[in-house]
Design a protein around this motif. Structure first.
Motif: not given
Length: 192
Positions: A6, A8, A14, A17, A28-29, A32-33
């Motif tokens: 990843l 960022f 992002p 990814v 996944q969402q 990521l956060k």
């Protein structure tokens, strides 16, 4: 095995990814956060190794083998970008930090002083660089010179293919069919 790579920016957007393990899009969402909040809230003097994010701590989403191997998160912060690798315990943490370093150096050589805008507008080169280094979650190349040479060569081939026809429509033939071939060149692959 590497489960994800990843990238960022400092705002949590992002820029790359790439998951090498099957995982739900909704998970996944959320992941990521959560990963960005964990990494961005750490002080600069903190260690670059993190345990598994709480979202996946009780889950077996990434257990790819029979043994319950712990999953670790490694990151490096360069200027305005966070480079993050999620892997199982079979990968060497120091080797993965070196992989991140080589990835950044390759991007720096390809873009001549890489910045976030280079990654946004040249995402094909970003992905090609990563694909030269990691295939299916396994590290296949770490030699900086070979990586840069392969990516530049693939860009030359791509440019040459797009330059064969006016308007940038491509002109690369498929299976010998194309310019002057079977059916007078009607079946010409136009690229992406």
């Amino acid at each position: 095995m590497i489960n994800a790579v990843l990238v960022f920016n400092n705002n949590g957007q992002p820029r790359l990814v790439k998951f090498y393990s099957q995982i739900d899009i909704s998970l996944q969402q959320r992941l990521l956060k959560q990963i960005f909040s964990l990494v961005s809230n750490r002080p600069a003097s903190a260690c670059n190794f993190l345990p598994l994010p709480p979202l996946l701590a009780g889950s077996n989403s990434w257990n790819t083998s029979d043994a319950d191997e712990p999953i670790t998160l490694l990151y490096r912060h360069y200027a305005t970008l966070y480079f993050i690798v999620i892997s199982d315990s079979l990968e060497s943490p120091l080797g993965l930090l070196d992989l991140i370093q080589v990835f950044v150096q390759a991007l720096d050589q390809l873009f001549e002083n890489v910045c976030e805008l280079d990654l946004i507008f040249n995402f094909e080169t970003l992905h090609a660089t990563l694909e030269e280094m990691v295939v299916g979650g396994c590290v296949v190349e770490t030699d900086l010179n070979k990586i840069v040479a392969c990516v530049r060569e693939s860009e030359k081939v791509l440019r040459k293919g797009h330059g064969m026809r006016p308007g940038g429509s491509g002109g690369v033939s498929v299976g010998g069919i194309g310019r002057g071939g079977f059916m007078g060149g009607d079946l010409v692959w136009a690229g992406r």
